[in-house]
Design an enzyme around this catalytic site. Structure first.
Site, PDB file in Angstrom:
ATOM      1  N   GLY A  51       6.759   8.291  -9.476  1.00  0.00           N
ATOM      2  CA  GLY A  51       7.755   9.218  -9.997  1.00  0.00           C
ATOM      3  C   GLY A  51       9.129   8.587 -10.124  1.00  0.00           C
ATOM      4  O   GLY A  51       9.344   7.438  -9.714  1.00  0.00           O
ATOM      5  N   LYS A  83      -8.398   5.336 -16.204  1.00  0.00           N
ATOM      6  CA  LYS A  83      -8.460   5.453 -14.753  1.00  0.00           C
ATOM      7  C   LYS A  83      -9.332   4.323 -14.215  1.00  0.00           C
ATOM      8  O   LYS A  83     -10.185   3.793 -14.922  1.00  0.00           O
ATOM      9  CB  LYS A  83      -9.062   6.815 -14.392  1.00  0.00           C
ATOM     10  N   ILE A 135      -5.778   9.856  -3.880  1.00  0.00           N
ATOM     11  CA  ILE A 135      -7.009  10.268  -4.564  1.00  0.00           C
ATOM     12  C   ILE A 135      -8.196   9.417  -4.094  1.00  0.00           C
ATOM     13  O   ILE A 135      -9.314   9.904  -3.967  1.00  0.00           O
ATOM     14  CB  ILE A 135      -6.862  10.152  -6.091  1.00  0.00           C
ATOM     15  N   GLY A 136      -7.922   8.153  -3.825  1.00  0.00           N
ATOM     16  CA  GLY A 136      -9.002   7.264  -3.392  1.00  0.00           C
ATOM     17  C   GLY A 136      -9.818   6.717  -4.538  1.00  0.00           C
ATOM     18  O   GLY A 136     -10.985   6.333  -4.365  1.00  0.00           O
ATOM     19  N   LEU A 137      -9.191   6.661  -5.750  1.00  0.00           N
ATOM     20  CA  LEU A 137      -9.843   6.072  -6.930  1.00  0.00           C
ATOM     21  C   LEU A 137     -11.192   6.708  -7.244  1.00  0.00           C
ATOM     22  O   LEU A 137     -12.165   6.031  -7.584  1.00  0.00           O
ATOM     23  CB  LEU A 137      -9.990   4.551  -6.745  1.00  0.00           C
ATOM     24  N   GLY A 187       6.683   2.460 -13.323  1.00  0.00           N
ATOM     25  CA  GLY A 187       7.232   2.967 -12.069  1.00  0.00           C
ATOM     26  C   GLY A 187       8.387   3.902 -12.336  1.00  0.00           C
ATOM     27  O   GLY A 187       9.529   3.467 -12.497  1.00  0.00           O
ATOM     28  N   GLY A 188       8.096   5.192 -12.478  1.00  0.00           N
ATOM     29  CA  GLY A 188       9.153   6.179 -12.627  1.00  0.00           C
ATOM     30  C   GLY A 188       9.714   6.345 -14.019  1.00  0.00           C
ATOM     31  O   GLY A 188      10.784   6.933 -14.190  1.00  0.00           O
ATOM     32  N   CYS A 195      -6.654  -2.223  -4.177  1.00  0.00           N
ATOM     33  CA  CYS A 195      -7.831  -1.697  -3.485  1.00  0.00           C
ATOM     34  C   CYS A 195      -7.981  -2.377  -2.124  1.00  0.00           C
ATOM     35  O   CYS A 195      -7.716  -3.569  -1.992  1.00  0.00           O
ATOM     36  CB  CYS A 195      -9.097  -1.968  -4.298  1.00  0.00           C
TER      37      CYS A 195
END
Length: 301
Positions: A216, A44, A70-72, A242-243, A129
């Site tokens: 997703g 993360k 989430i805002g990291l 990506g997905g 960011c």
């Protein structure tokens, strides 16, 4: 059968890694997945100081995927080095640390501290960011800003750097070339697409932040197209994401030009997705008598 791939001089036993922000820092999924099976664990995002993240609600389900704002949220680099790196060292997998920040100085502080940790093989730089000095426009949305942050990080980093590109741009090839010209060792894409959901009964935004990043299966065709474009615009390796939900999805990215792939949102649906994709890639190679996975990279006709 040889499933090894090489990213900027770093050999991965197979091309499957985890999408940053969807796998914690490995500890959270270790009871489901033998981390040693993975090509790499991508952590993360880690900042120079703890980030509290955005107010709730910050996750919403949408057709074909999810939105997150989430805002990291993260505990900061010092806690990460003390707690998470020692845990990951127990496993036979490559450690890739995702780095985030609000200013160039934020990024550089984290990069310099990680340079003192030999267990970290690669750095993935999150340029989605918001740049607080540029009016909260993401570093990765303007080619000159991307060039500058890449150049500054390349000067300080001891590990190879992967620049994680945003899809929320007019021309992904322009951004890919800017990152390469500034010294990036590899690229990863795509990060999430900006989206929105409204609760029509409450007449309120589903997310407190109003907008969030969409991930997703629904975004996969966009991601495959951008990976194809980026990989043909630069000479450095590209990591596709990506997905991706199945081995077939992963192979599609590899045929489009990706050297490796990351599994993101599907970790929430099925925590075993990564190992299922690894096994599925091996089955595909057996079926079509492919000896070296690298023969599949960019092999679409």
């Amino acid at each position: 059968m040889n499933t090894q791939v090489n990213i900027a001089g770093v050999t991965l036993k197979n091309p499957v890694m985890t999408g940053s922000g969807t796998f914690g820092s490995g500890m959270e999924y270790s009871e489901f997945v033998d981390l040693s099976r993975l090509g790499a664990v991508v952590t993360k995002g880690v900042a120079n100081v703890p980030w509290p993240g955005n107010p709730t609600p910050r996750v919403a389900e949408v057709y074909g995927g999810m939105l997150n704002a989430i805002g990291l949220q993260n505990p900061g680099i010092d806690v990460f080095l003390e707690r998470d790196i020692p845990f990951l060292k127990q496993y036979d997998t490559r450690i890739i640390v995702n780095v985030c920040g609000k200013t160039e100085e934020d990024y550089l502080e984290v990069v310099e501290k990680l340079g003192e940790e030999p267990a970290v093989a690669l750095l993935e730089i999150n340029v989605s960011c918001p740049n607080v000095k540029e009016g909260a426009i993401a570093f990765g949305q303007k080619a000159d800003a991307l060039y500058r942050i890449t150049e500054q990080i390349r000067k300080k980093a001891r590990q190879p750097i992967i620049m994680k590109l945003s899809p929320n741009v007019t021309d992904i090839t322009e951004m890919a070339r800017a990152a390469e010209a500034a010294g990036a060792d590899a690229l990863s894409l795509i990060n999430t697409l900006t989206g929105m959901k409204i609760d029509i009964h409450r007449r309120r935004f589903a997310l407190a932040n109003k907008t969030g990043g969409m991930s997703g299966p629904a975004i996969k065709p966009v991601a495959v197209r951008m990976v194809y474009q980026a990989s043909h615009a630069v000479k450095i390796p590209v990591i596709g994401m990506g997905g991706i939900a199945t081995a077939e999805d992963a192979i599609e990215f590899i045929l489009a030009g990706a050297t490796a792939v990351s599994i993101g949102a599907m970790n929430f649906v099925d925590p075993y997705t990564t190992v299922k994709v690894i096994q599925g890639i091996e089955d595909y190679m057996n079926l079509y008598h492919v000896e070296n996975l690298t023969d599949l990279i960019g092999a679409v006709e």
